[in-house]
Scaffold this active site. Sequence first.
Site, PDB file in Angstrom:
ATOM      1  N   HIS A  50      -6.500 -14.130   1.433  1.00 16.48           N
ATOM      2  CA  HIS A  50      -7.716 -13.307   1.347  1.00 16.48           C
ATOM      3  C   HIS A  50      -8.543 -13.845   0.173  1.00 16.48           C
ATOM      4  CE1 HIS A  50      -9.981  -9.609   0.233  1.00 16.48           C
ATOM      5  NE2 HIS A  50      -9.733  -9.175   1.448  1.00 16.48           N
ATOM      6  N   ASP A 100       0.826 -11.186  -2.896  1.00 19.04           N
ATOM      7  CA  ASP A 100      -0.208 -10.226  -2.523  1.00 19.04           C
ATOM      8  C   ASP A 100       0.391  -9.321  -1.444  1.00 19.04           C
ATOM      9  OD1 ASP A 100      -2.270  -8.898  -1.313  1.00 19.04           O
ATOM     10  OD2 ASP A 100      -3.605 -10.629  -1.163  1.00 19.04           O
ATOM     11  N   GLN A 108      -1.123  -6.173   2.471  1.00 18.13           N
ATOM     12  CA  GLN A 108      -0.863  -5.908   3.891  1.00 18.13           C
ATOM     13  C   GLN A 108       0.609  -5.627   4.189  1.00 18.13           C
ATOM     14  OE1 GLN A 108      -3.140  -5.268   5.973  1.00 18.13           O
ATOM     15  NE2 GLN A 108      -4.934  -6.118   4.978  1.00 18.13           N
ATOM     16  N   LYS A 127      -4.692   1.399   1.141  1.00 19.61           N
ATOM     17  CA  LYS A 127      -4.109   0.865   2.385  1.00 19.61           C
ATOM     18  C   LYS A 127      -2.758   1.517   2.693  1.00 19.61           C
ATOM     19  CE  LYS A 127      -6.139  -3.697   1.744  1.00 19.61           C
ATOM     20  NZ  LYS A 127      -7.201  -4.100   2.665  1.00 19.61           N
ATOM     21  N   CYS A 180     -12.904 -11.609   5.234  1.00 17.73           N
ATOM     22  CA  CYS A 180     -12.609 -11.991   3.839  1.00 17.73           C
ATOM     23  C   CYS A 180     -11.620 -13.143   3.766  1.00 17.73           C
ATOM     24  CB  CYS A 180     -12.081 -10.807   3.030  1.00 17.73           C
ATOM     25  SG  CYS A 180     -13.287  -9.531   2.802  1.00 17.73           S
TER      26      CYS A 180
END
Length: 402
Positions: A117, A194, A197, A220, A358
């Site tokens: 991202h 990261d 997600q 999220k 993104c």
Amino acid sequence: MRKEDFPIFKTSVYGLPLVYLDSAATAQKPSVVIDKMTNFYQSHYGTVHRAIYKLSKEATFQYEETRSLVRAFLNADKNEEIIFTRGTTEAINLVAYSFGKAFIQPGDEILISEMEHHSNIVPWQLLVEDRGARLKVIPFDERGVLDLKAFEKLLSSKTKLVAVTHISNVLGTINPIKEIAKMAHAVNAKILVDGAQSAPHMKIDVQDLDVDFYLFSGHKIYGPTGIGVLYGKEALLNAMPPYQGGGDMIETVTFEKTTYNVLPLKFEAGTPMIAEVIGLGAAIRYLQNIGLEAIYTHEQELLNYATKKLKEINGIHILGNADKKGAILTFTLEKIHPLDLATFLDLQGISMRTGHLCAQPVMRHFGISSAIRVSFGLYNTKEEIDYFIECLKKAVEKMLWI
Ligand code: PMP
């Protein structure tokens, strides 16, 4: 699964039921999160850490209790390793600035992957520019799987940090983090993951993964916006300078010299996002009550079902066909522009994303500038997928006819 917990689904879109297929961008909020924050503002609001009155002591208790919840959520060793930030983006920027200042010298290398991202690309570009270091990129193959052989070749004694996503927000690929961490550590590099997600969809164990930094966003995981988490190994965080200066992050201040607070407050300058932290706590409790394993199983069922149905549509190209995927499906349709399709489906009550998502380098890999993405949360159902596919087929028929 538990759709009734989310008040937004009582509202309608253009008089139609809302079919929300954009949880990868941000997830809807269950009543327990909304109510917790409203109740806090209505009856318990006060500042944290600084005051001795009852409201403040109670707010501080709830704020620090959330830190314990996050620690357990990630299976971190200590509360000191949990830093509250504004989100994933701020957490990455914090590490880029602070780790960069402490450890990155001219000629050093930072490895990221081609599927990142923008928020796991740009902070590293800013850092290498500032420090005279170099950024190198691990490629992925046509299925959207990271090329670990290429990764191995890129690793060297110059590598100081490997920053990769756990799950790609476009391809859905679940990366083999444990293996990547082992390979990075073999050359004495650190690894940042990261988790934007992955945190909402699967059980995370930062000790088992053996990662140095792991970060995610509250919004999220069904919590509020404006709150995120940075996990970092204690020794590393202790060796890094503060990211921002201000209240709470100091021990003593004189004009000659200021000394800093201990972890985790060293990295939490200023009045923090108090209600947001407390809302995040409610979201984590909610997820733990349902169970991350149950959520993962439910979403994998949705993913497999939707993938099978999508593949039946003529002219469809799915981006990302890894064996292990999170609940994300990105695709293009021959002769149909993503924006036209999204506009048509919006009018049917369906929310989904189009554009570069993104991740412009991922788009470039496939020679396109935009794509269509549907992503699932714990509240989605097979019936919604059937409705989406039916509307999609209608849209394709209409648009190709025009
Ligand atoms: N990384 C990934 C993989 C993401 O999907 C996102 C959000 N789309 C981010 C980072 C950035 O998260 P935030 O905007 O909440 O800081």
